[in-house]
Scaffold this motif. Structure first.
Motif, PDB file in Angstrom:
ATOM      1  N   ILE B 266      -5.957   8.654 -10.031  1.00 12.50           N
ATOM      2  CA  ILE B 266      -6.872   9.681  -9.499  1.00 12.50           C
ATOM      3  C   ILE B 266      -7.539   9.173  -8.209  1.00 12.50           C
ATOM      4  CG2 ILE B 266      -9.031  10.947  -9.917  1.00 12.50           C
ATOM      5  CD1 ILE B 266      -8.197  11.269 -12.805  1.00 12.50           C
ATOM      6  N   ILE B 267      -7.855   7.879  -8.200  1.00 13.27           N
ATOM      7  CA  ILE B 267      -8.513   7.300  -7.023  1.00 13.27           C
ATOM      8  C   ILE B 267      -7.657   7.496  -5.764  1.00 13.27           C
ATOM      9  CG2 ILE B 267      -9.192   5.063  -5.973  1.00 13.27           C
ATOM     10  CD1 ILE B 267     -10.193   4.232  -8.722  1.00 13.27           C
ATOM     11  N   THR B 268      -6.323   7.512  -5.935  1.00 10.33           N
ATOM     12  CA  THR B 268      -5.439   7.600  -4.765  1.00 10.33           C
ATOM     13  C   THR B 268      -5.592   8.933  -4.015  1.00 10.33           C
ATOM     14  OG1 THR B 268      -3.591   8.470  -6.046  1.00 10.33           O
ATOM     15  CG2 THR B 268      -3.709   6.070  -5.779  1.00 10.33           C
ATOM     16  N   VAL B 269      -6.217   9.920  -4.662  1.00  8.81           N
ATOM     17  CA  VAL B 269      -6.402  11.213  -3.992  1.00  8.81           C
ATOM     18  C   VAL B 269      -7.377  11.065  -2.821  1.00  8.81           C
ATOM     19  CG1 VAL B 269      -7.189  13.605  -4.307  1.00  8.81           C
ATOM     20  CG2 VAL B 269      -5.960  12.463  -6.132  1.00  8.81           C
ATOM     21  N   VAL B 270      -8.374  10.207  -2.989  1.00 11.28           N
ATOM     22  CA  VAL B 270      -9.407  10.114  -1.943  1.00 11.28           C
ATOM     23  C   VAL B 270      -9.238   8.914  -1.016  1.00 11.28           C
ATOM     24  CG1 VAL B 270     -11.217  11.411  -3.108  1.00 11.28           C
ATOM     25  CG2 VAL B 270     -10.977   8.997  -3.620  1.00 11.28           C
ATOM     26  N   ILE B 271      -8.393   7.952  -1.374  1.00 11.68           N
ATOM     27  CA  ILE B 271      -8.278   6.798  -0.474  1.00 11.68           C
ATOM     28  C   ILE B 271      -7.116   6.993   0.506  1.00 11.68           C
ATOM     29  CG2 ILE B 271      -9.340   5.204  -2.135  1.00 11.68           C
ATOM     30  CD1 ILE B 271      -6.529   4.079  -2.613  1.00 11.68           C
ATOM     31  N   PRO B 272      -7.173   6.356   1.676  1.00 11.39           N
ATOM     32  CA  PRO B 272      -6.108   6.553   2.670  1.00 11.39           C
ATOM     33  C   PRO B 272      -4.738   6.115   2.163  1.00 11.39           C
ATOM     34  CG  PRO B 272      -7.957   5.288   3.580  1.00 11.39           C
ATOM     35  CD  PRO B 272      -8.219   5.437   2.130  1.00 11.39           C
ATOM     36  N   GLN B 273      -3.704   6.788   2.678  1.00 10.69           N
ATOM     37  CA  GLN B 273      -2.322   6.543   2.260  1.00 10.69           C
ATOM     38  C   GLN B 273      -1.924   5.055   2.394  1.00 10.69           C
ATOM     39  OE1 GLN B 273      -0.293   9.229   1.229  1.00 10.69           O
ATOM     40  NE2 GLN B 273       1.267   7.748   0.646  1.00 10.69           N
ATOM     41  N   LYS B 274      -2.436   4.405   3.456  1.00 10.35           N
ATOM     42  CA  LYS B 274      -2.016   3.022   3.677  1.00 10.35           C
ATOM     43  C   LYS B 274      -2.514   2.081   2.570  1.00 10.35           C
ATOM     44  CE  LYS B 274      -5.724   2.610   7.021  1.00 10.35           C
ATOM     45  NZ  LYS B 274      -6.051   2.908   8.369  1.00 10.35           N
ATOM     46  N   SER B 275      -3.558   2.485   1.848  1.00 11.74           N
ATOM     47  CA  SER B 275      -4.064   1.633   0.755  1.00 11.74           C
ATOM     48  C   SER B 275      -3.295   1.853  -0.541  1.00 11.74           C
ATOM     49  CB  SER B 275      -5.543   1.937   0.498  1.00 11.74           C
ATOM     50  OG  SER B 275      -6.255   1.896   1.671  1.00 11.74           O
ATOM     51  N   HIS B 276      -2.412   2.844  -0.576  1.00 12.29           N
ATOM     52  CA  HIS B 276      -1.663   3.135  -1.807  1.00 12.29           C
ATOM     53  C   HIS B 276      -0.753   1.985  -2.202  1.00 12.29           C
ATOM     54  CE1 HIS B 276      -2.141   7.764  -1.956  1.00 12.29           C
ATOM     55  NE2 HIS B 276      -3.230   7.181  -1.537  1.00 12.29           N
ATOM     56  N   ILE B 277      -0.432   1.137  -1.247  1.00 14.64           N
ATOM     57  CA  ILE B 277       0.470   0.006  -1.506  1.00 14.64           C
ATOM     58  C   ILE B 277      -0.022  -0.854  -2.678  1.00 14.64           C
ATOM     59  CG2 ILE B 277      -0.573  -1.575   0.205  1.00 14.64           C
ATOM     60  CD1 ILE B 277       2.377  -2.265   0.975  1.00 14.64           C
ATOM     61  N   PHE B 278      -1.347  -0.915  -2.872  1.00 13.31           N
ATOM     62  CA  PHE B 278      -1.908  -1.720  -3.967  1.00 13.31           C
ATOM     63  C   PHE B 278      -1.578  -1.135  -5.340  1.00 13.31           C
ATOM     64  CE2 PHE B 278      -4.839  -2.475  -0.349  1.00 13.31           C
ATOM     65  CZ  PHE B 278      -4.572  -3.835  -0.191  1.00 13.31           C
ATOM     66  N   PHE B 279      -1.130   0.116  -5.366  1.00 10.55           N
ATOM     67  CA  PHE B 279      -0.857   0.779  -6.640  1.00 10.55           C
ATOM     68  C   PHE B 279       0.644   0.858  -6.944  1.00 10.55           C
ATOM     69  CE2 PHE B 279      -4.845   2.395  -4.966  1.00 10.55           C
ATOM     70  CZ  PHE B 279      -5.691   2.240  -6.041  1.00 10.55           C
ATOM     71  N   TYR B 280       1.464   0.358  -6.044  1.00 14.48           N
ATOM     72  CA  TYR B 280       2.913   0.528  -6.172  1.00 14.48           C
ATOM     73  C   TYR B 280       3.488  -0.096  -7.447  1.00 14.48           C
ATOM     74  CZ  TYR B 280       3.511   2.480  -1.459  1.00 14.48           C
ATOM     75  OH  TYR B 280       3.463   3.286  -0.363  1.00 14.48           O
ATOM     76  N   TRP B 281       2.791  -1.097  -7.998  1.00  7.53           N
ATOM     77  CA  TRP B 281       3.330  -1.770  -9.180  1.00  7.53           C
ATOM     78  C   TRP B 281       3.107  -0.971 -10.469  1.00  7.53           C
ATOM     79  CZ3 TRP B 281      -0.303  -3.443 -12.912  1.00  7.53           C
ATOM     80  CH2 TRP B 281      -1.645  -3.296 -12.508  1.00  7.53           C
ATOM     81  N   LEU B 282       2.343   0.118 -10.368  1.00 10.74           N
ATOM     82  CA  LEU B 282       2.000   0.892 -11.570  1.00 10.74           C
ATOM     83  C   LEU B 282       2.958   2.065 -11.782  1.00 10.74           C
ATOM     84  CD1 LEU B 282      -1.859   1.215 -11.030  1.00 10.74           C
ATOM     85  CD2 LEU B 282      -0.782   0.007 -12.922  1.00 10.74           C
ATOM     86  N   PRO B 283       3.665   2.142 -12.908  1.00 11.45           N
ATOM     87  CA  PRO B 283       4.529   3.308 -13.153  1.00 11.45           C
ATOM     88  C   PRO B 283       3.735   4.613 -13.177  1.00 11.45           C
ATOM     89  CG  PRO B 283       4.801   1.656 -14.889  1.00 11.45           C
ATOM     90  CD  PRO B 283       3.707   1.177 -14.008  1.00 11.45           C
ATOM     91  N   ASN B 284       2.469   4.545 -13.649  1.00 12.06           N
ATOM     92  CA  ASN B 284       1.663   5.768 -13.717  1.00 12.06           C
ATOM     93  C   ASN B 284       1.273   6.268 -12.328  1.00 12.06           C
ATOM     94  OD1 ASN B 284       0.265   3.289 -14.083  1.00 12.06           O
ATOM     95  ND2 ASN B 284      -1.635   4.384 -14.403  1.00 12.06           N
ATOM     96  N   TYR B 285       1.207   5.331 -11.344  1.00 13.22           N
ATOM     97  CA  TYR B 285       0.982   5.775  -9.962  1.00 13.22           C
ATOM     98  C   TYR B 285       2.173   6.619  -9.522  1.00 13.22           C
ATOM     99  CZ  TYR B 285       1.213   5.814  -4.901  1.00 13.22           C
ATOM    100  OH  TYR B 285       1.351   6.233  -3.606  1.00 13.22           O
ATOM    101  N   TRP B 286       3.392   6.168  -9.838  1.00 14.29           N
ATOM    102  CA  TRP B 286       4.604   6.891  -9.425  1.00 14.29           C
ATOM    103  C   TRP B 286       4.739   8.211 -10.177  1.00 14.29           C
ATOM    104  CZ3 TRP B 286       6.287   5.745  -4.972  1.00 14.29           C
ATOM    105  CH2 TRP B 286       6.140   4.451  -4.480  1.00 14.29           C
ATOM    106  N   MET B 287       4.278   8.192 -11.434  1.00 14.12           N
ATOM    107  CA  MET B 287       4.299   9.438 -12.213  1.00 14.12           C
ATOM    108  C   MET B 287       3.362  10.461 -11.549  1.00 14.12           C
ATOM    109  SD  MET B 287       3.286   9.860 -16.206  1.00 14.12           S
ATOM    110  CE  MET B 287       3.184  11.447 -17.003  1.00 14.12           C
ATOM    111  N   TRP B 288       2.181  10.006 -11.183  1.00 11.80           N
ATOM    112  CA  TRP B 288       1.211  10.867 -10.487  1.00 11.80           C
ATOM    113  C   TRP B 288       1.820  11.387  -9.187  1.00 11.80           C
ATOM    114  CZ3 TRP B 288      -3.825  12.609 -11.313  1.00 11.80           C
ATOM    115  CH2 TRP B 288      -4.483  13.114 -10.206  1.00 11.80           C
TER     116      TRP B 288
END
Lengths: 343, 333
Positions: B266-288
């Protein structure tokens, strides 16, 4: 008293054996990491502005105001690409000049007309500023004096306290009860002179202690010794106690965790709704303020950031006291008449 | 093999019916989705509220009404009392026959912006020319769409919790020990319990989506997105059911798991796209990310198909890593 202490020690041992204290510790570390590493400021703009005017005067003005990158553009292609990927934002294209300014809005999601008009007034003001024609004509009075905006990493502490720390009891006390039902310890408890009082108070104290152990380090790391700990801990204790009592009352009517879980989640979600109002203070429909966590989270905020005193938060304390009384009565009646009477 | 799987599924069905799980599981999320359906539009229509003394010139009240909601009060003290309440409501009173803006003092940088915007609106001056273009998807409420994605993640989690609770119940009732000496293998248990969880999740996912966004979404893509995500509920069911010996431990693990499972995407909705890299290891990030493309469109990063494939393989990888450990925990073949 001896019975109560013995019951409390048993609950404490059970909580420790089942990893509850360990998990609370891990959650505390995660929350502390958030408080320590979250940026102090995060500016989120709802609009993206493209300046196509000669000399890009508006872009220069906004950049000087510190609006920042990814909000103001002078390249149309970059602006279009970024806007396409952020459909929740309003695209604003400025053309013309200072004497004949022209703005075009591009909207890709539902936005109330009032908010568009608000943006228009703000842009009109920027143009007048650039022309050197804007004047402050209406005086402003700050009723509490001008206060500093709290940094983002500290702003999350009231949320953590009211929607995380004090919910330990809500989550775990029901499960403790189901486990006692399953392991037949409740059947054994029925024939002891312990009674409903000791049962409720022991569990309540356990989760009050855990909530303080979870919340106090957060407050110490965030604020040091600069806040009114007596008042803030009183709010934490009363809210934690209220949630534990509600949970005890609800759990009596379910046989096991599987049955309770979905109803528990529903109560939890409703209780968490005021966090939206905390994040967007202009959004507070009347029904939202009926949810008990609403006055609690704002009272915590006022004590932490607005130097609220006992008098300021007295209405919330009285409300929590009444809700604790109702919660205790309901939990007592349910436990005395149903839980301790079941075969 | 199939007979054993069917038997186990039948057993789970009986447990679910006996414990009213099916009833609660169907009713609670659907009621929440219904609630969200009515609640989210009001959040979408969020706008400023101004507390205004009713003796203010009606033309000025009308101008203020164009930029927000107005609450009228007879007395200046009532306006001040309203401003002092918890929410952010600026006020406008008349003092010495002149309008005066009232704020609480905790508005921060917003105070100056609000002051200039209120002044500008009250002046009624037209400074610039404005035009408005609504995009193709202009009538869309993104909050509803994001709400639907959150419900998909929650409902998938709820399905996997049924699997976890069944495993824990088997452990507590020592049935797991009996299963350990039966011909049932870990793979068969995974298929039986996983299928049961997936069917329950799918029913809730489809019905909550229907309630929230109706038929505005491509259900073919939705089902594909769900198919890409099937290893994640199995992983969740195993992590919670495998690690916890009892219900209390399960809830303790769930409390921490929930933070990673739902809060981080959910946090990825408000943070800039370039910071999404920190979430790449999470399958639930990819599901989202996969479902974000079903409901909203590609907002950057890999497309629907690629993020779906990453969801599938990253969660499958975690299942494979956890598999031997959980087999030892459950003492199955």
């Amino acid at each position: 008293m001896k019975r109560f202490i013995s019951m409390f020690m048993q609950d404490l041992i059970l909580a420790n054996r089942n990893g509850l204290i360990l998990v609370t510790g891990i959650l505390l570390i995660a929350m502390l990491a958030l408080v320590l590493f979250l940026p102090k400021q995060l500016k989120i703009h709802n609009e993206m502005i493209l300046d196509l005017s000669q000399g890009t005067i508006l872009a220069t003005y906004l950049n000087n105001q510190g609006v920042g990158e990814d909000v103001v553009f002078i390249e149309e292609q970059e602006f279009n690409q970024k806007l396409e990927k952020q459909p929740n934002k309003v695209g604003v294209i400025f053309s013309g000049d200072l004497e004949n300014p022209v703005f075009a809005f591009l909207i890709n999601s539902q936005i109330p007309m009032e908010n568009i008009n608000l943006l228009k007034a703000s842009l009109d003001r920027a143009i007048l500023d650039l022309r050197g024609e804007s004047t402050a004509t209406i005086p402003v009075r700050f009723l509490r004096g001008v206060m500093q905006t709290p940094p983002l990493n500290l702003k999350i502490i009231p949320i953590a306290l009211v929607f995380e720390v004090v919910l330990l009891g809500f989550f775990f006390v029901s499960v403790m009860m189901f486990q006692e039902k399953q392991e037949a310890t409740l059947r054994a408890y029925r024939v002891t002179p312990g009674g409903a009082w000791n049962y409720i108070l022991s569990k309540n104290l356990l989760f009050i202690v855990l909530s303080i152990a979870y919340g106090l380090p957060l407050l110490l790391v965030g604020f040091g010794l600069s806040i009114n700990y007596g008042l803030i801990l009183l709010l934490v204790v009363m809210t934690a106690s209220m949630m534990t009592l509600i949970s005890l009352f609800i759990a009596v009517f379910f046989r096991n965790l599987s049955e309770w879980f979905f109803v528990g989640v529903a109560v939890l979600v409703i209780n968490s709704l005021p966090s939206i109002s905390y994040g967007i203070p202009s959004f507070s429909p009347a029904w939202m303020s009926w949810i008990p966590s609403y006055p609690a989270v704002f009272a915590v905020r006022d004590v932490l950031f607005n130097a609220a005193t006992w008098v300021d938060v007295l209405p919330t304390i009285v409300l929590l006291l009444v809700l604790n009384g109702i919660g205790f009565l309901l939990a007592y009646l349910a436990i005395q008449r149903k839980l301790l009477k079941e075969g | 093999m199939f007979k054993r799987i069917i038997n186990l599924m039948r057993q789970d069905w009986t447990n679910a019916v006996r414990d009213n799980i099916l009833l609660y599981m169907m009713i609670a999320p659907l009621l929440l989705a219904l609630g969200a359906r009515f609640f989210l539009p009001s959040l979408n229509q969020n706008q400023y509220t101004f507390a205004v003394q009713s003796s203010l010139n009606s033309e000025l009240v009308h101008r203020l009404d164009q930029i927000g909601k107005i609450e009228l009060f007879d007395d200046a003290n009532d306006v001040k009392e309203r401003v002092l309440r918890s929410d952010d409501v600026p006020g406008l009173i008349i003092e010495n026959n002149q309008p005066q803006i009232i704020m609480e003092g905790n508005e921060g940088d917003e105070a100056q912006v609000l002051q200039s915007v209120i002044e500008q609106a009250l002046s009624g001056d037209v400074v610039a020319q404005y035009s408005l273009t609504q995009g193709e998807s202009g009538a869309r409420s993104l909050l509803k769409e994001y709400g639907a994605i959150i419900f998909i993640l929650i409902n998938t989690l709820l399905g996997s919790l049924v699997m976890a609770f069944n495993i824990i119940e088997d452990k507590e009732s020592k049935a797991m020990r009996a299963l350990g000496v039966s011909p049932l293998s870990m793979l068969e248990l995974t298929i039986a319990r996983g299928l049961f969880a997936l069917v329950l999740s799918l029913i809730m996912v489809v019905s909550s989506t229907m309630i929230l966004v109706g038929t505005q979404v491509n259900f073919g893509l939705l089902l594909m997105g769900f198919a890409f995500s099937i290893a994640l509920p199995i992983l969740t069911g195993y992590v919670i059911g495998g690690l916890a010996d009892n219900q209390l431990k399960a809830i303790a693990i769930l409390k921490f798991y929930f933070l990673i499972y739902l809060t981080l995407p959910i946090i990825t909705v408000v943070i800039p796209q370039k910071s999404h890299i920190f979430f790449y290891w999470l399958p639930n990030y990819w599901m989202w990310h996969t479902f974000e493309q079903v409901f909203i469109g590609n907002l950057g990063g890999p497309g629907f198909l690629l993020s779906g494939i990453i969801t599938f393989f990253s969660s499958l990888l975690l299942v494979v890593i956890c598999y031997p450990f959980l087999r030892r925990q459950l003492k199955l073949r």
